[in-house]
Design an enzyme around this catalytic site. Structure first.
Site, PDB file in Angstrom:
ATOM      1  N   GLU A   1     -13.625   5.368  -0.647  1.00 17.92           N
ATOM      2  CA  GLU A   1     -14.523   4.438   0.316  1.00 17.92           C
ATOM      3  C   GLU A   1     -15.279   5.040   1.356  1.00 17.92           C
ATOM      4  O   GLU A   1     -14.501   5.780   2.339  1.00 17.92           O
ATOM      5  CB  GLU A   1     -13.584   3.419   0.706  1.00 17.92           C
ATOM      6  CG  GLU A   1     -12.772   2.459  -0.159  1.00 17.92           C
ATOM      7  CD  GLU A   1     -11.910   1.465   0.447  1.00 17.92           C
ATOM      8  OE1 GLU A   1     -12.168   0.319   0.811  1.00 17.92           O
ATOM      9  OE2 GLU A   1     -10.617   1.936   0.322  1.00 17.92           O
TER      10      GLU A   1
ATOM     11  N   GLU B   1      -9.567   9.247   5.459  1.00 13.65           N
ATOM     12  CA  GLU B   1      -9.660   7.955   5.156  1.00 13.65           C
ATOM     13  C   GLU B   1     -10.063   7.358   3.793  1.00 13.65           C
ATOM     14  O   GLU B   1      -9.776   6.300   3.272  1.00 13.65           O
ATOM     15  CB  GLU B   1      -9.846   7.098   6.449  1.00 13.65           C
ATOM     16  CG  GLU B   1      -8.889   7.307   7.590  1.00 13.65           C
ATOM     17  CD  GLU B   1      -7.558   6.543   7.307  1.00 13.65           C
ATOM     18  OE1 GLU B   1      -7.342   5.618   6.751  1.00 13.65           O
ATOM     19  OE2 GLU B   1      -6.653   7.313   7.798  1.00 13.65           O
TER      20      GLU B   1
ATOM     21  N   GLU C   1       0.809  -1.248   0.106  1.00 12.58           N
ATOM     22  CA  GLU C   1      -0.001   0.118   0.101  1.00 12.58           C
ATOM     23  C   GLU C   1       0.806   1.238   0.020  1.00 12.58           C
ATOM     24  O   GLU C   1       1.797   1.330   0.645  1.00 12.58           O
ATOM     25  CB  GLU C   1      -1.010   0.129   1.223  1.00 12.58           C
ATOM     26  CG  GLU C   1      -2.099  -0.954   1.436  1.00 12.58           C
ATOM     27  CD  GLU C   1      -2.847  -0.920   2.774  1.00 12.58           C
ATOM     28  OE1 GLU C   1      -2.689   0.514   3.353  1.00 12.58           O
ATOM     29  OE2 GLU C   1      -3.579  -1.623   3.040  1.00 12.58           O
TER      30      GLU C   1
ATOM     31  N   LYS D   1     -14.857   4.162   5.357  1.00 12.86           N
ATOM     32  CA  LYS D   1     -13.588   4.140   5.998  1.00 12.86           C
ATOM     33  C   LYS D   1     -13.601   4.616   7.400  1.00 12.86           C
ATOM     34  O   LYS D   1     -14.367   5.519   7.762  1.00 12.86           O
ATOM     35  CB  LYS D   1     -12.469   4.510   5.312  1.00 12.86           C
ATOM     36  CG  LYS D   1     -11.988   3.812   4.152  1.00 12.86           C
ATOM     37  CD  LYS D   1     -11.148   2.565   4.851  1.00 12.86           C
ATOM     38  CE  LYS D   1     -10.236   2.018   3.950  1.00 12.86           C
ATOM     39  NZ  LYS D   1      -9.157   0.970   4.649  1.00 12.86           N
TER      40      LYS D   1
END
Length: 462
Positions: free
Chosen positions: A338, A347, A266, A341
């Protein structure tokens, strides 16, 4: 062993990695903590159209694995931390393997399994459970004869290191010795890579935005021990990991970890966030710069980069300063924003695509060859007469039942507003729906097959 000799040996271990260069890879992490994501079938079309060759998912979602059958996209699948207690049982792992891996492999090209994610951050018993779970997964792979085709590892956060500066003094946090020692031994025994998640974004306060974005920066520095110059935070962090792995050799005197590959599972940059001082840098433009420069850094000329040297000269290098020709694989986080999150506002804002599959910014992925997937597309011939093209376009959008909605005024493929462009989109839509055969790309001699993806901007040729 004296400190000088010890350091020379560490450098020797790092140089052993130079023999393992098989070509660099850039993939994308496909997280699904959201309520508004497109179906896996549509995601598969998007991924192929953008030439994304490597994906990481955090589970073994059957819909995703089915959608990517026969696409050639390489997959890293995952096991959640919450499943690690059940994975202490070999029978549970065998059942999971039979139901979650074997039905899809090899049509879905699964090449790695990550057991747990950032267990050093979990705050529960996951770190104690991860290596026994990994051993059980390998046992299941061995029974199927797949242990050499699918590698097993776990991805740790960068905070597994206690010292990161200068990179040559990179050191693992001794609090995690209980998991690192058996983990490194497992990875060496099975030929698996050490996996780590790196986020230079969170180090902006300790350096500068430019240094994080791979841009020219006064924060560039020379490691006083090695004399190696660091022009960006990514290289500095990754080499700290490399040295930590090599240094670990001396706490386990019968082990040698110098030939262990490292994969960044990541990394990325947020495009939006809170109003904190650091999060003011979380913009679409900065996210584009980071990911664009990352891809260029990893892949240009098989990972080569041009590094400024003293006196204004430039030196072409590849990999990282400590591993100038080493294999470098990275996964950009993440495919989509997203909205579920947990944590701070940033985030949910790491995606390179919006949930409606439009791009946040233009990001080109390496092709890994002229056309590694072997795909073809059907487009209008620029030599065709306009009258013939118009007739073929009318047929494709009418009796041919091609989906021509994207070339209507105001839609993503309307521009450029010309006959060749509109006909190309319609021809390709028909072609793909009808088996991508030579006969499906005829249109009275007005079309031709091509082997380079004709997608542009938000106009995607599936």
């Amino acid at each position: 062993m004296g400190s000088g000799l010890k350091f020379v040996f560490v450098v020797f271990l790092l140089l052993q990695l130079l023999d393992f260069n098989k070509g660099n890879k850039v993939g994308v992490a496909y997280g699904k903590d959201a309520t508004n994501l497109p179906s896996p079938d549509r995601v598969a079309q998007l991924v192929q159209s953008r030439n994304i060759q490597y994906l990481r998912i955090y589970d073994t979602d059957p819909q995703v694995l089915n959608a990517f059958k026969n696409t050639g996209v390489e997959f890293t699948v995952g096991v959640h931390n919450s499943d690690l207690p059940a994975f202490q049982s070999q029978s549970n792992v065998d059942s999971w393997f039979r139901n979650s891996i074997l039905p899809y492999y090899p049509a879905t090209k699964i090449t790695q399994i990550t057991v747990g994610n950032e267990v050093n951050e979990s705050g529960d018993n996951s770190a104690n459970l991860v290596v026994p779970a990994m051993r059980n997964v390998v046992s299941a792979l061995k029974r199927a004869g797949l242990q050499d085709r699918i590698k097993v590892s776990t991805s740790l956060s960068f905070r597994v290191l206690s010292k990161t500066y200068p990179p040559s003094e990179g050191t693992f946090d001794s609090r995690f010795a209980y998991v690192l020692n058996p983990l490194l031994q497992f990875l060496r025994e099975n030929g698996s890579p050490f996996m780590v998640n790196l986020y230079p974004y969170f180090a902006i306060d300790d350096s500068s935005l430019e240094f994080v974005l791979f841009e020219p920066s006064p924060q560039a520095y020379v490691d006083p021990k090695t004399g190696l110059r660091y022009d960006n935070m990514f290289d500095a962090q990754l080499d700290a990991v490399h040295y930590a792995i090599a240094n670990q050799r001396f706490s386990l005197t019968d082990q040698n970890f110098g030939d262990m590959k490292t994969v960044v599972m990541e990394t990325g940059f947020p495009s939006g966030g809170s109003r904190s001082p650091r999060d003011r840098h979380a913009t679409i433009n900065n996210a584009m710069l980071y990911n664009t420069n990352l891809i260029r850094h990893v892949t240009s000329g098989s990972g080569s980069r041009t590094t400024a040297m003293s006196g204004g000269d430039f030196q072409v290098m590849s990999g990282t300063p400590a591993m100038p020709n080493g294999e470098l694989d990275v996964y950009i986080f993440s495919l989509f924003d997203e909205n579920q999150k947990q944590g701070s506002e940033i985030e949910g804002n790491w995606g390179i695509f919006y949930p409606d599959m439009t791009s946040k910014y233009n990001l080109e992925f390496p092709r890994g060859g002229t056309n590694p997937s072997g795909r073809s597309w059907c487009v209008a011939s620029s030599q065709a007469q306009n009258s013939d093209l118009q007739k073929a376009l009318d047929w494709a959008c009418g009796p041919g039942k091609a989906d021509c909605s994207a070339i209507q005024p105001g839609k993503q493929c309307f521009q450029p507003d010309n006959l060749v462009s509109h006909a190309s989109f319609a021809f390709n839509n028909y072609y793909q729906k009808n088996g991508a055969t030579a006969e499906a790309c005829n249109f009275g001699g007005t079309a031709k097959r091509v082997y380079t993806n004709p997608s542009y901007g938000n106009c995607i040729y599936y």
